[in-house]
Scaffold this motif. Structure first.
Motif, short mmCIF file in Angstrom:
data_model
loop_
_atom_site.label_atom_id
_atom_site.label_comp_id
_atom_site.label_asym_id
_atom_site.label_seq_id
_atom_site.Cartn_x
_atom_site.Cartn_y
_atom_site.Cartn_z
N VAL A 179 0.84 -1.30 0.16
CA VAL A 179 0.03 0.20 0.13
C VAL A 179 0.95 1.36 0.10
N ALA A 180 1.94 1.04 0.45
CA ALA A 180 3.13 2.16 0.22
C ALA A 180 3.34 2.63 -1.30
N LEU A 181 3.25 1.61 -1.99
CA LEU A 181 3.38 1.55 -3.31
C LEU A 181 2.16 2.16 -3.93
N PHE A 182 1.24 1.62 -3.63
CA PHE A 182 -0.29 1.89 -4.12
C PHE A 182 -1.25 2.16 -3.07
N PRO A 183 -1.21 3.63 -2.74
CA PRO A 183 -2.02 3.99 -1.57
C PRO A 183 -3.61 3.80 -1.96
N GLY A 184 -4.10 3.56 -3.25
CA GLY A 184 -5.59 3.42 -3.41
C GLY A 184 -5.93 1.95 -3.73
N MET A 185 -5.03 1.02 -3.50
CA MET A 185 -5.41 -0.48 -3.77
C MET A 185 -6.25 -1.13 -2.65
N ARG A 186 -7.12 -1.69 -3.24
CA ARG A 186 -8.16 -2.40 -2.75
C ARG A 186 -8.34 -3.98 -3.27
N VAL A 187 -8.63 -4.76 -2.42
CA VAL A 187 -9.24 -6.04 -2.96
C VAL A 187 -10.54 -6.46 -2.93
N VAL A 188 -11.28 -7.07 -3.84
CA VAL A 188 -12.65 -7.07 -3.78
C VAL A 188 -12.88 -8.68 -4.10
N ARG A 190 -11.37 -15.74 -4.95
CA ARG A 190 -10.81 -15.17 -6.10
C ARG A 190 -11.16 -13.72 -5.82
N SER A 191 -10.06 -12.69 -5.87
CA SER A 191 -10.46 -11.43 -5.79
C SER A 191 -9.95 -10.66 -6.65
N SER A 192 -10.62 -9.51 -7.18
CA SER A 192 -10.13 -8.59 -8.14
C SER A 192 -9.17 -7.54 -7.15
N VAL A 193 -8.15 -6.96 -8.01
CA VAL A 193 -7.40 -6.01 -7.23
C VAL A 193 -7.63 -4.57 -7.96
N GLU A 194 -8.04 -3.63 -7.29
CA GLU A 194 -8.26 -2.49 -7.93
C GLU A 194 -7.30 -1.04 -7.45
N GLY A 218 -3.07 -2.16 -18.57
CA GLY A 218 -3.80 -3.46 -18.74
C GLY A 218 -4.81 -3.84 -17.69
N ALA A 219 -4.93 -5.17 -17.74
CA ALA A 219 -6.03 -5.37 -16.81
C ALA A 219 -5.48 -5.73 -15.32
N GLN A 220 -6.18 -5.65 -14.46
CA GLN A 220 -5.77 -5.45 -13.04
C GLN A 220 -5.36 -6.91 -12.64
N PRO A 227 2.16 -5.63 -10.01
CA PRO A 227 2.46 -4.08 -10.31
C PRO A 227 3.91 -3.61 -9.52
N ARG A 228 4.14 -4.40 -8.74
CA ARG A 228 5.29 -4.22 -7.64
C ARG A 228 6.68 -4.09 -8.78
#
Length: 127
Positions: free
Chosen positions: A55-64, A78-82, A90-92, A118-119
């Motif tokens: 989350v330091a790299l991607f402050p807006g990251m969420r898993v759903v 199975r979770s999507s990453v937003e 590309g696709a998340q 993404p890292r």
């Protein structure tokens, strides 16, 4: 509430702790001897540190959670990453995780990420 409902709710609480950055509260959802097979670590501390790093790299990251399947003491999710930047827009990524539950807490986890990491892209862009 059935055991199946409790298992589903446990995973959803864990994801909510991640999404709201309440990492210390998530520790209560894990057994003291929690094993993260992807991290090769025992105890929730390594997972909490990994959460903080991402989350330091991607402050807006969420898993759903898109799918939660329960079979005995195992829960597959199975979770999507937003909320992250992906190469060329590309696709998340998608997370596939399997948890073993013991006494109402997460005791063990296996997982993979499908799609771009993404890292790695962030590290390439920083070079």
């Amino acid at each position: 509430m059935t055991a199946r409902d409790e298992a589903r709710a446990l995973v959803q609480r864990m994801q909510e702790c991640f999404n709201t950055r309440q990492f210390d509260q998530a520790a209560d959802l894990h057994t003291p001897g929690f094993v993260s097979h992807p991290l090769g670590a025992t105890g929730f501390e390594a997972g909490r540190d990994a959460w903080r790093e991402v989350v330091a790299l991607f402050p807006g990251m969420r898993v759903v959670a898109q799918d939660i399947l329960v079979d005995g003491d195992k829960v597959a999710v199975r979770s999507s990453v937003e909320g992250i930047t992906t190469p060329d827009g590309g696709a998340q990524p998608t997370l596939i995780e399997i948890f073993r539950i013991e006494d109402g807490r997460l005791a063990e986890m296996w997982g993979i990420t499908e799609g771009p990491d993404p890292r790695e892209q962030t590290l390439i862009n920083r070079s």
